[in-house]
Design a protein around this motif. Structure first.
Motif, PDB file in Angstrom:
ATOM      1  N   LYS A 196      -2.053   5.588  -4.610  1.00  0.00           N
ATOM      2  CA  LYS A 196      -1.967   6.177  -3.290  1.00  0.00           C
ATOM      3  C   LYS A 196      -2.229   5.200  -2.143  1.00  0.00           C
ATOM      4  N   CYS A 197      -2.692   3.715  -2.311  1.00  0.00           N
ATOM      5  CA  CYS A 197      -3.208   2.924  -1.535  1.00  0.00           C
ATOM      6  C   CYS A 197      -1.921   2.803  -0.478  1.00  0.00           C
ATOM      7  N   PRO A 198      -2.592   2.406   0.959  1.00  0.00           N
ATOM      8  CA  PRO A 198      -1.558   2.097   1.880  1.00  0.00           C
ATOM      9  C   PRO A 198      -0.732   0.805   1.841  1.00  0.00           C
ATOM     10  N   ILE A 199       0.385   0.559   2.090  1.00  0.00           N
ATOM     11  CA  ILE A 199       1.162  -0.550   1.905  1.00  0.00           C
ATOM     12  C   ILE A 199       0.607  -1.836   2.552  1.00  0.00           C
ATOM     13  N   ASP A 200       0.041  -1.582   3.444  1.00  0.00           N
ATOM     14  CA  ASP A 200      -0.603  -2.912   4.217  1.00  0.00           C
ATOM     15  C   ASP A 200      -2.264  -3.070   3.852  1.00  0.00           C
ATOM     16  N   LEU A 201      -2.689  -2.461   2.579  1.00  0.00           N
ATOM     17  CA  LEU A 201      -3.992  -2.620   2.142  1.00  0.00           C
ATOM     18  C   LEU A 201      -4.147  -4.166   1.917  1.00  0.00           C
ATOM     19  N   SER A 202      -5.444  -4.637   2.869  1.00  0.00           N
ATOM     20  CA  SER A 202      -5.555  -6.173   3.018  1.00  0.00           C
ATOM     21  C   SER A 202      -6.411  -6.690   1.608  1.00  0.00           C
ATOM     22  N   GLU A 203      -6.080  -8.031   1.554  1.00  0.00           N
ATOM     23  CA  GLU A 203      -6.888  -8.467   0.692  1.00  0.00           C
ATOM     24  C   GLU A 203      -8.389  -8.333   0.648  1.00  0.00           C
ATOM     25  N   ILE A 204      -8.949  -8.159   1.699  1.00  0.00           N
ATOM     26  CA  ILE A 204     -10.449  -8.214   1.876  1.00  0.00           C
ATOM     27  C   ILE A 204     -10.961  -6.850   1.532  1.00  0.00           C
ATOM     28  N   GLU A 205     -10.268  -5.626   1.801  1.00  0.00           N
ATOM     29  CA  GLU A 205     -10.375  -4.488   1.330  1.00  0.00           C
ATOM     30  C   GLU A 205     -10.406  -4.327  -0.148  1.00  0.00           C
ATOM     31  N   LYS A 206      -9.287  -4.846  -0.803  1.00  0.00           N
ATOM     32  CA  LYS A 206      -9.088  -4.894  -2.239  1.00  0.00           C
ATOM     33  C   LYS A 206     -10.339  -5.537  -2.873  1.00  0.00           C
TER      34      LYS A 206
END
Length: 349
Positions: free
Chosen positions: A186-196
């Motif tokens: 259920k991640c947001p589509i715009d999940l950033s690489e930094i947050e990942k």
């Protein structure tokens, strides 16, 4: 509610000790754990509630069903029957549980079975199938599987990881060590690489573990449960009254999606796996009539399975109730995930 949960914390400590000892007894081989000579893919979670196990099970089915004789096996939560059962398409959901019935209705070409005892269930299926996907069997340690997929809801990663009954965890966060693959759902589509990267670091993965990030993709068309007729979302006029009917663990994400298409939403919200009563349906009818012309009802595929099992089918047939199909999509590393699953299945097979 927070104070009440705090009062339950001593019971969580007792529960945690029991679960820890149980897991250690399996780790030390004091409790027997049965293994099988065929691929077993376990899909599970540590925290109770909806993390997206069924959509992921559907994803695995789509990935493998053309190349392997496969079966799915689950407990069949909420069913009125006991023991091992083979699920048939379009049966009453009370016989098998809503999620197994949903899987069989969508994929009639595969075997769907239910059994509280997963070892017994695998024994029944192993001779006639090349692989078995087990839904919600991560804590079923009497069965030994090499491919454990452990799911975590993105929106709850920062919540306190307290054990039942003070919290929502079935076992401690350390239980993630048994997973070969961890999936943040259920991640947001715009999940950033930094947050990942930050999420990955917070899990302190072992060398044998991999982490993936997935989102839910909502279909562009609703499907009327009585006729199969489609309704394109783009055809919904702004301000159209929508009655949202849910009996799932965490409907907030779905409601947020519905709000993209209407500001006039009446939410009939019930507990997970809720069996809709005639009283529930009459309330739905009453609210629908108040909304006037043009209104319609949206529900989930899982809820639609239980609705189709209603005794009062004539009442439901008169209502424009639409289910909203969803699918799992992976962010950027879908090919790697597929390769991991297929490599495991071929290696064991």
């Amino acid at each position: 509610m927070a104070i009440f949960r705090l009062l339950l914390f001593p019971f969580s400590l007792i529960y945690g000790i029991i679960v820890w000892l149980r897991n250690k007894f399996y780790d030390w081989n004091w409790f027997n754990s049965t293994s099988f000579k065929l691929p077993l893919i376990v899909i599970g979670n540590l925290e109770v509630g909806g993390v997206g196990k069924t959509p992921l099970t559907e994803y695995i089915i789509r990935l493998l069903k053309s190349d392997f004789k496969m079966a799915t096996l689950s407990r069949g939560y909420g069913r009125k029957t006991k023991g091992f059962r083979l699920v048939e398409a379009n049966q009453d959901a009370s016989l098998n549980g809503d999620e197994p019935q949903q899987l069989k209705n969508k994929f009639p070409e595969i075997t769907v079975a239910v059994c509280e005892d997963r070892v017994l269930g695998v024994e029944k299926l192993k001779e006639t199938h090349e692989l078995i996907v087990l839904d919600d069997a991560y804590q079923h340690r009497a069965l030994k599987a090499e491919m454990n997929l452990l799911l975590f809801d993105y929106h709850r990663l920062k919540h306190l990881k307290l054990l039942l009954p003070a919290g929502n965890y079935r076992e401690s966060f350390a239980g993630k060590s048994r997973a070969r693959i961890i999936i943040i759902t259920k991640c947001p589509i715009d999940l950033s690489e930094i947050e990942k990267r930050n999420i990955k670091e917070s899990f302190s993965l072992a060398s044998y573990q991999k982490i993936f990030f997935s989102s839910l993709a909502y279909s562009k068309q609703l499907r009327r449960i009585a006729t199969g007729e489609g309704l394109a979302l783009e055809e919904i006029a702004t301000g159209t009254p929508i009655l949202l009917l849910t009996g799932i663990a965490r409907p907030a994400l779905l409601r947020k999606e519905v709000e993209k298409y209407s500001t006039h939403i009446i939410h009939h919200n019930y507990p997970d796996h809720h069996h809709f009563s005639r009283k529930n349906m009459l309330k739905l009818v009453a609210d629908f009539k108040k909304c006037g012309k043009g209104a319609f009802i949206i529900t989930t595929e899982k809820d639609a399975v239980r609705l189709k099992s209603q005794a009062d089918k004539e009442l439901l047939a008169q209502l424009p109730i639409y289910e909203w199909p969803i699918e799992v999509v992976f962010k950027h590393d879908e090919l790697t995930f597929k390769e991991e699953i297929i490599r495991y299945v071929k290696a064991v097979k």
